[in-house]
Design an enzyme around this catalytic site. Structure first.
Site, mmCIF file in Angstrom:
data_model
loop_
_atom_site.group_PDB
_atom_site.id
_atom_site.type_symbol
_atom_site.label_atom_id
_atom_site.label_comp_id
_atom_site.label_asym_id
_atom_site.label_seq_id
_atom_site.Cartn_x
_atom_site.Cartn_y
_atom_site.Cartn_z
ATOM 1 N N SER A 1 8.087 1.447 -20.298
ATOM 2 C CA SER A 1 9.213 0.869 -21.029
ATOM 3 C C SER A 1 8.879 -0.439 -21.721
ATOM 4 C CB SER A 1 10.401 0.674 -20.091
ATOM 5 O OG SER A 1 10.039 -0.109 -18.974
ATOM 6 N N HIS B 1 12.058 6.768 -21.511
ATOM 7 C CA HIS B 1 11.806 6.437 -22.918
ATOM 8 C C HIS B 1 11.136 7.569 -23.694
ATOM 9 C CE1 HIS B 1 13.128 2.291 -22.486
ATOM 10 N NE2 HIS B 1 12.630 2.399 -21.267
ATOM 11 N N LYS C 1 19.464 6.138 -23.561
ATOM 12 C CA LYS C 1 18.480 5.644 -24.522
ATOM 13 C C LYS C 1 18.498 6.547 -25.756
ATOM 14 C CE LYS C 1 16.522 2.869 -21.049
ATOM 15 N NZ LYS C 1 15.895 2.878 -19.728
HETATM 16 C C1 LIG Z 1 16.176 2.084 -18.564
HETATM 17 C C2 LIG Z 1 15.325 2.625 -17.463
HETATM 18 C C3 LIG Z 1 15.891 3.066 -16.268
HETATM 19 C C4 LIG Z 1 17.334 2.856 -15.961
HETATM 20 O O1 LIG Z 1 18.157 3.772 -16.601
HETATM 21 P P1 LIG Z 1 19.701 3.427 -16.760
HETATM 22 O O2 LIG Z 1 20.329 4.742 -17.048
HETATM 23 O O3 LIG Z 1 19.813 2.453 -17.863
HETATM 24 O O4 LIG Z 1 20.146 2.866 -15.444
HETATM 25 C C5 LIG Z 1 15.067 3.658 -15.337
HETATM 26 N N1 LIG Z 1 13.743 3.774 -15.544
HETATM 27 C C6 LIG Z 1 13.153 3.344 -16.674
HETATM 28 C C7 LIG Z 1 11.695 3.506 -16.857
HETATM 29 C C8 LIG Z 1 13.929 2.735 -17.660
HETATM 30 O O5 LIG Z 1 13.348 2.272 -18.767
#
Ligand SMILES: *Cc1c(COP(=O)(O)O)cnc(C)c1O
Length: 401
Positions: free
Chosen positions: A192, A220, A251
Protein backbone atom coordinates in the site's frame (compact mmCIF):
# COMPACT_ATOMS: atom_id res chain seq x y z
CA UNK A 1 -27.23 19.45 51.88
CA UNK A 2 -23.68 19.13 50.62
CA UNK A 3 -22.10 16.26 48.77
CA UNK A 4 -18.98 15.31 50.75
CA UNK A 5 -17.34 13.54 47.82
CA UNK A 6 -17.03 16.43 45.37
CA UNK A 7 -14.62 18.73 47.28
CA UNK A 8 -12.36 15.80 48.12
CA UNK A 9 -12.02 14.60 44.53
CA UNK A 10 -8.64 15.55 43.02
CA UNK A 11 -8.71 16.87 39.42
CA UNK A 12 -8.23 14.43 36.56
CA UNK A 13 -4.63 14.24 35.35
CA UNK A 14 -5.61 13.05 31.90
CA UNK A 15 -5.66 16.25 29.85
CA UNK A 16 -2.26 17.43 31.09
CA UNK A 17 -0.72 14.05 30.28
CA UNK A 18 -2.28 13.92 26.81
CA UNK A 19 -1.28 17.51 26.10
CA UNK A 20 2.35 16.64 26.81
CA UNK A 21 2.11 13.66 24.50
CA UNK A 22 0.54 15.77 21.74
CA UNK A 23 3.35 18.32 22.00
CA UNK A 24 5.88 15.52 21.58
CA UNK A 25 4.12 14.34 18.41
CA UNK A 26 3.96 17.87 17.08
CA UNK A 27 7.68 18.47 17.69
CA UNK A 28 8.53 15.25 15.84
CA UNK A 29 6.32 16.18 12.87
CA UNK A 30 4.08 13.21 13.66
CA UNK A 31 0.89 14.87 14.85
CA UNK A 32 -2.07 13.96 12.68
CA UNK A 33 -5.23 15.94 12.19
CA UNK A 34 -8.42 15.52 10.20
CA UNK A 35 -9.31 17.67 7.24
CA UNK A 36 -12.82 17.89 5.82
CA UNK A 37 -13.65 16.90 2.28
CA UNK A 38 -16.75 18.88 1.47
CA UNK A 39 -17.45 17.29 -1.87
CA UNK A 40 -15.98 14.62 -4.12
CA UNK A 41 -16.26 14.70 -7.90
CA UNK A 42 -14.46 12.49 -10.39
CA UNK A 43 -10.76 13.05 -9.62
CA UNK A 44 -11.18 16.17 -7.50
CA UNK A 45 -12.18 17.13 -3.97
CA UNK A 46 -13.43 20.35 -2.42
CA UNK A 47 -11.40 21.11 0.73
CA UNK A 48 -12.05 24.29 2.74
CA UNK A 49 -13.81 25.76 -0.27
CA UNK A 50 -10.89 25.01 -2.60
CA UNK A 51 -11.15 22.55 -5.50
CA UNK A 52 -8.05 20.29 -5.51
CA UNK A 53 -7.01 17.55 -7.89
CA UNK A 54 -7.18 14.46 -5.71
CA UNK A 55 -3.99 12.40 -5.86
CA UNK A 56 -4.42 11.22 -2.25
CA UNK A 57 -7.42 8.89 -2.42
CA UNK A 58 -7.61 5.23 -3.43
CA UNK A 59 -10.43 5.81 -5.91
CA UNK A 60 -8.39 4.06 -8.60
CA UNK A 61 -11.25 3.43 -11.03
CA UNK A 62 -13.06 6.70 -10.33
CA UNK A 63 -16.16 4.91 -9.01
CA UNK A 64 -16.46 6.59 -5.57
CA UNK A 65 -18.63 9.38 -6.95
CA UNK A 66 -20.24 7.54 -9.86
CA UNK A 67 -23.98 8.39 -9.97
CA UNK A 68 -24.91 4.88 -11.15
CA UNK A 69 -23.41 3.42 -7.97
CA UNK A 70 -25.28 5.95 -5.85
CA UNK A 71 -28.58 5.16 -7.63
CA UNK A 72 -28.13 1.41 -7.02
CA UNK A 73 -27.68 2.10 -3.32
CA UNK A 74 -30.67 4.44 -3.27
CA UNK A 75 -33.10 1.84 -4.58
CA UNK A 76 -32.21 -0.65 -1.85
CA UNK A 77 -32.02 2.10 0.76
CA UNK A 78 -35.63 2.97 0.03
CA UNK A 79 -36.78 -0.66 0.13
CA UNK A 80 -34.74 -1.95 3.09
CA UNK A 81 -33.78 1.08 5.15
CA UNK A 82 -30.37 2.16 6.33
CA UNK A 83 -29.01 -0.60 8.51
CA UNK A 84 -28.81 -4.39 8.80
CA UNK A 85 -29.95 -3.95 12.42
CA UNK A 86 -28.04 -6.96 13.77
CA UNK A 87 -24.96 -9.13 13.31
CA UNK A 88 -25.30 -11.33 10.23
CA UNK A 89 -25.40 -14.45 12.41
CA UNK A 90 -28.39 -13.07 14.35
CA UNK A 91 -30.87 -11.37 11.99
CA UNK A 92 -28.71 -9.12 9.80
CA UNK A 93 -27.99 -11.45 6.85
CA UNK A 94 -29.77 -10.33 3.67
CA UNK A 95 -29.97 -12.12 0.31
CA UNK A 96 -28.02 -9.23 -1.25
CA UNK A 97 -25.06 -9.92 1.08
CA UNK A 98 -24.90 -13.45 -0.28
CA UNK A 99 -25.37 -12.31 -3.88
CA UNK A 100 -22.37 -10.02 -3.41
CA UNK A 101 -20.36 -12.85 -1.85
CA UNK A 102 -21.11 -15.12 -4.83
CA UNK A 103 -20.22 -12.35 -7.29
CA UNK A 104 -16.91 -11.71 -5.54
CA UNK A 105 -16.15 -15.45 -5.47
CA UNK A 106 -16.71 -15.64 -9.24
CA UNK A 107 -14.46 -12.63 -9.81
CA UNK A 108 -11.69 -13.98 -7.59
CA UNK A 109 -11.95 -17.57 -8.82
CA UNK A 110 -12.41 -19.01 -5.35
CA UNK A 111 -15.14 -21.24 -3.95
CA UNK A 112 -16.52 -18.83 -1.35
CA UNK A 113 -16.07 -15.36 0.05
CA UNK A 114 -17.22 -13.76 3.30
CA UNK A 115 -18.04 -10.06 3.64
CA UNK A 116 -16.76 -7.96 6.53
CA UNK A 117 -17.56 -4.32 7.32
CA UNK A 118 -13.93 -3.31 6.63
CA UNK A 119 -10.54 -4.61 5.61
CA UNK A 120 -9.11 -3.79 8.99
CA UNK A 121 -11.72 -6.09 10.49
CA UNK A 122 -10.92 -8.91 8.08
CA UNK A 123 -7.28 -8.93 9.10
CA UNK A 124 -7.80 -8.70 12.86
CA UNK A 125 -10.45 -11.42 12.63
CA UNK A 126 -9.24 -13.90 10.03
CA UNK A 127 -5.58 -14.26 11.06
CA UNK A 128 -6.37 -15.14 14.71
CA UNK A 129 -9.05 -17.56 13.47
CA UNK A 130 -6.42 -19.49 11.50
CA UNK A 131 -3.34 -19.56 13.72
CA UNK A 132 -2.57 -19.32 17.42
CA UNK A 133 -0.07 -20.43 20.06
CA UNK A 134 2.29 -23.08 18.73
CA UNK A 135 1.91 -21.78 15.17
CA UNK A 136 4.15 -19.43 13.21
CA UNK A 137 3.41 -16.46 10.97
CA UNK A 138 5.91 -15.20 8.39
CA UNK A 139 5.04 -11.56 7.84
CA UNK A 140 6.52 -9.20 5.22
CA UNK A 141 8.34 -6.25 6.83
CA UNK A 142 6.14 -3.72 5.00
CA UNK A 143 2.77 -5.26 5.83
CA UNK A 144 -0.16 -2.93 6.62
CA UNK A 145 -0.98 -2.09 10.25
CA UNK A 146 -4.15 -4.20 10.15
CA UNK A 147 -2.08 -7.27 9.23
CA UNK A 148 0.40 -6.52 11.99
CA UNK A 149 -2.45 -6.19 14.49
CA UNK A 150 -4.05 -9.43 13.27
CA UNK A 151 -0.71 -11.22 13.74
CA UNK A 152 -0.34 -9.83 17.26
CA UNK A 153 -3.89 -10.77 18.25
CA UNK A 154 -3.37 -14.34 17.06
CA UNK A 155 -0.69 -15.03 19.71
CA UNK A 156 1.22 -17.08 17.14
CA UNK A 157 5.00 -16.66 16.91
CA UNK A 158 5.62 -13.88 14.37
CA UNK A 159 8.72 -13.87 12.17
CA UNK A 160 9.18 -10.76 10.03
CA UNK A 161 11.05 -11.33 6.76
CA UNK A 162 12.73 -8.52 4.76
CA UNK A 163 10.36 -6.93 2.26
CA UNK A 164 9.72 -9.23 -0.72
CA UNK A 165 12.89 -11.21 0.00
CA UNK A 166 11.76 -14.74 -0.83
CA UNK A 167 15.30 -16.12 -0.43
CA UNK A 168 15.35 -14.93 3.17
CA UNK A 169 11.86 -16.36 3.68
CA UNK A 170 12.96 -19.71 2.23
CA UNK A 171 15.89 -19.81 4.63
CA UNK A 172 13.64 -19.03 7.59
CA UNK A 173 11.16 -21.73 6.57
CA UNK A 174 13.95 -24.29 6.15
CA UNK A 175 15.47 -23.39 9.51
CA UNK A 176 12.45 -23.61 11.77
CA UNK A 177 9.12 -24.31 10.07
CA UNK A 178 9.16 -27.84 11.50
CA UNK A 179 9.23 -26.51 15.07
CA UNK A 180 5.66 -25.25 14.69
CA UNK A 181 2.24 -26.73 14.00
CA UNK A 182 0.69 -24.44 11.37
CA UNK A 183 2.59 -21.84 9.32
CA UNK A 184 0.96 -18.84 7.64
CA UNK A 185 2.76 -16.52 5.20
CA UNK A 186 1.16 -13.06 5.23
CA UNK A 187 1.83 -10.56 2.43
CA UNK A 188 0.14 -7.82 0.43
CA UNK A 189 -0.59 -8.26 -3.28
CA UNK A 190 0.25 -4.61 -4.00
CA UNK A 191 2.03 -2.98 -1.07
CA UNK A 192 0.00 0.00 0.00
CA UNK A 193 2.81 2.49 0.70
CA UNK A 194 5.39 1.35 -1.88
CA UNK A 195 3.13 0.34 -4.75
CA UNK A 196 5.23 -2.72 -5.58
CA UNK A 197 3.85 -6.24 -5.90
CA UNK A 198 4.65 -9.51 -4.14
CA UNK A 199 5.83 -12.16 -6.64
CA UNK A 200 2.99 -14.57 -5.89
CA UNK A 201 4.03 -16.92 -8.71
CA UNK A 202 7.18 -17.69 -6.70
CA UNK A 203 5.65 -17.37 -3.24
CA UNK A 204 2.92 -20.00 -3.69
CA UNK A 205 5.25 -22.90 -4.68
CA UNK A 206 7.67 -21.94 -1.90
CA UNK A 207 4.86 -22.06 0.64
CA UNK A 208 3.63 -25.42 -0.65
CA UNK A 209 7.08 -26.96 -0.37
CA UNK A 210 7.14 -26.08 3.33
CA UNK A 211 3.47 -26.83 4.04
CA UNK A 212 2.85 -23.20 4.83
CA UNK A 213 -0.44 -21.46 4.01
CA UNK A 214 -0.60 -18.24 2.02
CA UNK A 215 -2.57 -15.13 3.05
CA UNK A 216 -2.61 -12.32 0.49
CA UNK A 217 -4.16 -8.94 1.32
CA UNK A 218 -4.97 -7.49 -2.09
CA UNK A 219 -6.56 -4.25 -0.91
CA UNK A 220 -4.79 -2.25 -3.64
CA UNK A 221 -4.69 -4.87 -6.42
CA UNK A 222 -8.39 -5.73 -6.44
CA UNK A 223 -10.15 -4.09 -9.38
CA UNK A 224 -6.93 -2.79 -10.94
CA UNK A 225 -4.56 -5.70 -11.67
CA UNK A 226 -5.24 -8.71 -13.88
CA UNK A 227 -7.06 -9.04 -17.19
CA UNK A 228 -10.50 -8.97 -15.51
CA UNK A 229 -9.55 -6.86 -12.49
CA UNK A 230 -9.45 -9.86 -10.19
CA UNK A 231 -6.23 -8.50 -8.75
CA UNK A 232 -2.71 -9.74 -8.00
CA UNK A 233 -3.76 -13.37 -7.95
CA UNK A 234 -4.93 -13.14 -11.56
CA UNK A 235 -1.94 -10.97 -12.53
CA UNK A 236 0.52 -13.63 -11.31
CA UNK A 237 -1.48 -16.59 -12.65
CA UNK A 238 -2.17 -18.17 -9.26
CA UNK A 239 -5.97 -17.94 -9.26
CA UNK A 240 -7.36 -20.58 -6.89
CA UNK A 241 -3.88 -21.37 -5.50
CA UNK A 242 -3.65 -18.83 -2.68
CA UNK A 243 -5.23 -20.17 0.53
CA UNK A 244 -6.65 -16.87 1.78
CA UNK A 245 -7.30 -13.85 -0.46
CA UNK A 246 -8.44 -10.57 1.05
CA UNK A 247 -9.84 -7.66 -0.91
CA UNK A 248 -11.33 -4.34 0.07
CA UNK A 249 -14.30 -2.57 -1.48
CA UNK A 250 -13.46 0.97 -0.34
CA UNK A 251 -10.55 1.45 -2.73
CA UNK A 252 -10.86 0.65 -6.45
CA UNK A 253 -14.56 -0.19 -6.09
CA UNK A 254 -15.34 3.09 -4.39
CA UNK A 255 -17.79 1.79 -1.75
CA UNK A 256 -16.85 0.32 1.64
CA UNK A 257 -16.27 -3.04 3.28
CA UNK A 258 -14.05 -5.98 2.50
CA UNK A 259 -14.07 -9.71 1.93
CA UNK A 260 -12.00 -12.77 2.47
CA UNK A 261 -12.05 -15.50 -0.17
CA UNK A 262 -10.97 -19.13 -0.28
CA UNK A 263 -12.37 -22.60 0.22
CA UNK A 264 -15.74 -23.53 1.68
CA UNK A 265 -13.93 -24.83 4.78
CA UNK A 266 -12.16 -21.49 5.25
CA UNK A 267 -15.37 -19.48 5.07
CA UNK A 268 -17.28 -21.90 7.31
CA UNK A 269 -14.53 -21.66 9.90
CA UNK A 270 -14.44 -17.86 9.79
CA UNK A 271 -18.20 -17.67 10.28
CA UNK A 272 -17.75 -19.57 13.54
CA UNK A 273 -14.37 -18.19 14.65
CA UNK A 274 -13.61 -14.70 13.34
CA UNK A 275 -14.60 -12.43 16.21
CA UNK A 276 -14.66 -9.28 14.08
CA UNK A 277 -17.26 -10.99 11.87
CA UNK A 278 -19.36 -12.54 14.62
CA UNK A 279 -19.56 -9.60 16.99
CA UNK A 280 -20.38 -6.77 14.61
CA UNK A 281 -23.47 -5.48 12.85
CA UNK A 282 -23.87 -6.63 9.26
CA UNK A 283 -23.04 -3.93 6.74
CA UNK A 284 -26.03 -2.05 5.26
CA UNK A 285 -27.78 -3.97 2.44
CA UNK A 286 -27.79 -0.77 0.36
CA UNK A 287 -24.00 -0.79 0.48
CA UNK A 288 -23.97 -4.30 -0.99
CA UNK A 289 -26.19 -3.00 -3.82
CA UNK A 290 -23.73 -0.17 -4.46
CA UNK A 291 -20.81 -2.59 -4.56
CA UNK A 292 -22.60 -4.93 -6.97
CA UNK A 293 -23.13 -1.98 -9.31
CA UNK A 294 -19.48 -0.91 -8.95
CA UNK A 295 -18.39 -4.46 -9.82
CA UNK A 296 -20.67 -4.45 -12.86
CA UNK A 297 -19.22 -1.15 -14.10
CA UNK A 298 -15.64 -2.29 -13.47
CA UNK A 299 -16.40 -5.40 -15.53
CA UNK A 300 -18.04 -3.70 -18.52
CA UNK A 301 -15.71 -0.67 -18.58
CA UNK A 302 -12.24 -2.23 -18.72
CA UNK A 303 -10.88 1.12 -20.00
CA UNK A 304 -10.78 2.22 -16.35
CA UNK A 305 -8.10 -0.36 -15.49
CA UNK A 306 -6.08 0.60 -18.55
CA UNK A 307 -6.45 4.31 -17.82
CA UNK A 308 -5.22 4.13 -14.22
CA UNK A 309 -2.16 2.13 -15.28
CA UNK A 310 -1.44 4.53 -18.15
CA UNK A 311 -1.50 7.43 -15.67
CA UNK A 312 0.84 5.58 -13.32
CA UNK A 313 3.24 4.98 -16.20
CA UNK A 314 3.11 8.64 -17.29
CA UNK A 315 3.82 10.05 -13.83
CA UNK A 316 6.70 7.63 -13.24
CA UNK A 317 8.21 8.43 -16.63
CA UNK A 318 8.07 12.17 -15.93
CA UNK A 319 9.63 11.84 -12.47
CA UNK A 320 12.30 9.42 -13.62
CA UNK A 321 13.18 11.65 -16.59
CA UNK A 322 13.81 14.42 -14.04
CA UNK A 323 16.21 12.14 -12.15
CA UNK A 324 14.04 10.85 -9.31
CA UNK A 325 14.16 7.13 -8.49
CA UNK A 326 10.67 5.71 -7.98
CA UNK A 327 9.98 2.20 -6.60
CA UNK A 328 7.43 -0.22 -7.97
CA UNK A 329 6.42 -1.53 -11.39
CA UNK A 330 6.59 0.85 -14.40
CA UNK A 331 2.79 1.19 -14.57
CA UNK A 332 2.07 0.97 -10.82
CA UNK A 333 -0.92 3.08 -9.74
CA UNK A 334 0.65 3.98 -6.37
CA UNK A 335 3.68 6.23 -6.81
CA UNK A 336 5.88 6.67 -3.73
CA UNK A 337 8.24 9.66 -3.73
CA UNK A 338 10.76 9.20 -0.95
CA UNK A 339 11.62 12.32 1.06
CA UNK A 340 12.95 10.87 4.33
CA UNK A 341 12.23 13.52 6.93
CA UNK A 342 8.60 13.79 8.13
CA UNK A 343 8.68 17.59 8.59
CA UNK A 344 10.00 18.18 5.06
CA UNK A 345 7.46 15.67 3.72
CA UNK A 346 4.56 17.60 5.21
CA UNK A 347 6.02 20.92 4.00
CA UNK A 348 6.04 19.56 0.44
CA UNK A 349 2.47 18.30 0.86
CA UNK A 350 1.42 21.82 1.97
CA UNK A 351 3.27 23.40 -0.95
CA UNK A 352 1.57 21.13 -3.47
CA UNK A 353 -1.77 21.87 -1.89
CA UNK A 354 -1.25 25.60 -2.37
CA UNK A 355 -0.75 24.79 -6.05
CA UNK A 356 -4.01 22.83 -6.26
CA UNK A 357 -2.85 19.25 -5.74
CA UNK A 358 -3.86 17.00 -2.87
CA UNK A 359 -1.24 14.28 -2.26
CA UNK A 360 -0.71 12.01 0.74
CA UNK A 361 2.16 12.60 3.16
CA UNK A 362 3.09 9.33 4.83
CA UNK A 363 5.11 9.26 8.05
CA UNK A 364 6.02 6.74 10.76
CA UNK A 365 4.48 4.57 12.09
CA UNK A 366 2.74 4.02 8.75
CA UNK A 367 6.19 3.62 7.15
CA UNK A 368 9.61 2.88 8.73
CA UNK A 369 11.51 5.79 10.35
CA UNK A 370 13.59 7.71 7.78
CA UNK A 371 11.32 6.75 4.87
CA UNK A 372 8.65 9.44 5.07
CA UNK A 373 7.29 10.04 1.63
CA UNK A 374 4.68 11.45 -0.67
CA UNK A 375 2.18 8.81 -1.67
CA UNK A 376 0.57 9.68 -4.97
CA UNK A 377 -2.32 7.56 -6.16
CA UNK A 378 -3.69 7.74 -9.66
CA UNK A 379 -7.25 7.42 -10.82
CA UNK A 380 -8.71 6.42 -14.18
CA UNK A 381 -10.60 9.72 -14.23
CA UNK A 382 -7.58 12.04 -13.79
CA UNK A 383 -7.17 14.00 -17.04
CA UNK A 384 -3.69 13.23 -18.43
CA UNK A 385 -2.91 17.00 -18.44
CA UNK A 386 -3.43 17.00 -14.67
CA UNK A 387 -0.90 14.18 -14.29
CA UNK A 388 1.58 16.19 -16.36
CA UNK A 389 0.85 19.33 -14.32
CA UNK A 390 1.42 17.43 -11.07
CA UNK A 391 4.71 16.01 -12.40
CA UNK A 392 5.97 19.47 -13.39
CA UNK A 393 5.00 21.05 -10.07
CA UNK A 394 6.44 18.16 -8.11
CA UNK A 395 9.79 18.29 -9.88
CA UNK A 396 10.03 22.04 -9.22
CA UNK A 397 9.08 21.59 -5.55
CA UNK A 398 11.46 18.69 -4.93
CA UNK A 399 14.38 20.60 -6.44
CA UNK A 400 13.97 23.47 -3.99
CA UNK A 401 16.42 23.10 -1.09
C1 LIG B 1 -6.71 -0.03 3.31
C2 LIG B 1 -6.13 -1.35 3.71
C3 LIG B 1 -6.78 -2.18 4.62
C4 LIG B 1 -7.98 -1.72 5.37
O1 LIG B 1 -9.14 -1.77 4.61
P1 LIG B 1 -10.40 -0.92 5.08
O2 LIG B 1 -11.54 -1.53 4.35
O3 LIG B 1 -10.13 0.48 4.70
O4 LIG B 1 -10.51 -1.10 6.56
C5 LIG B 1 -6.25 -3.43 4.86
N1 LIG B 1 -5.11 -3.83 4.27
C6 LIG B 1 -4.44 -3.05 3.40
C7 LIG B 1 -3.20 -3.55 2.77
C8 LIG B 1 -4.92 -1.78 3.11
O5 LIG B 1 -4.24 -0.99 2.28
Amino acid sequence: MTNPIVPLMPPSTMNAALDEELRGLEAAGLKRALRQVQQRRAGTVLVHGERLVDFASNDYLGLASDPRVARAAQAVLQAEGTGAAAARLISGNYPIHETLEHTLARLKGCAYTLLFPSGYMVNVGAIPALVGRGDVIYSDALNHASLIDGCRLSRATVRVFPHNDLEALAAMLAAERSAFRRALIVVEGVFSMDGDTCPLDRLVPLARRHQAWTYVDDAHGTGVLGATGAGSVEHFGVTGEVDVVVGTLGKALGTAGAYVGGSQELVELLVSRARSFIFTTGSPPALAAATLEALRIADVEPWRREAVRARGRRLRERLQAAGFAIAGPPDGHIVPVLVGDPVRTMAIVADLRRRGFLVGGVRPPTVPVGTSRLRISLSAVHPMEMVDALAATLVATLRKP
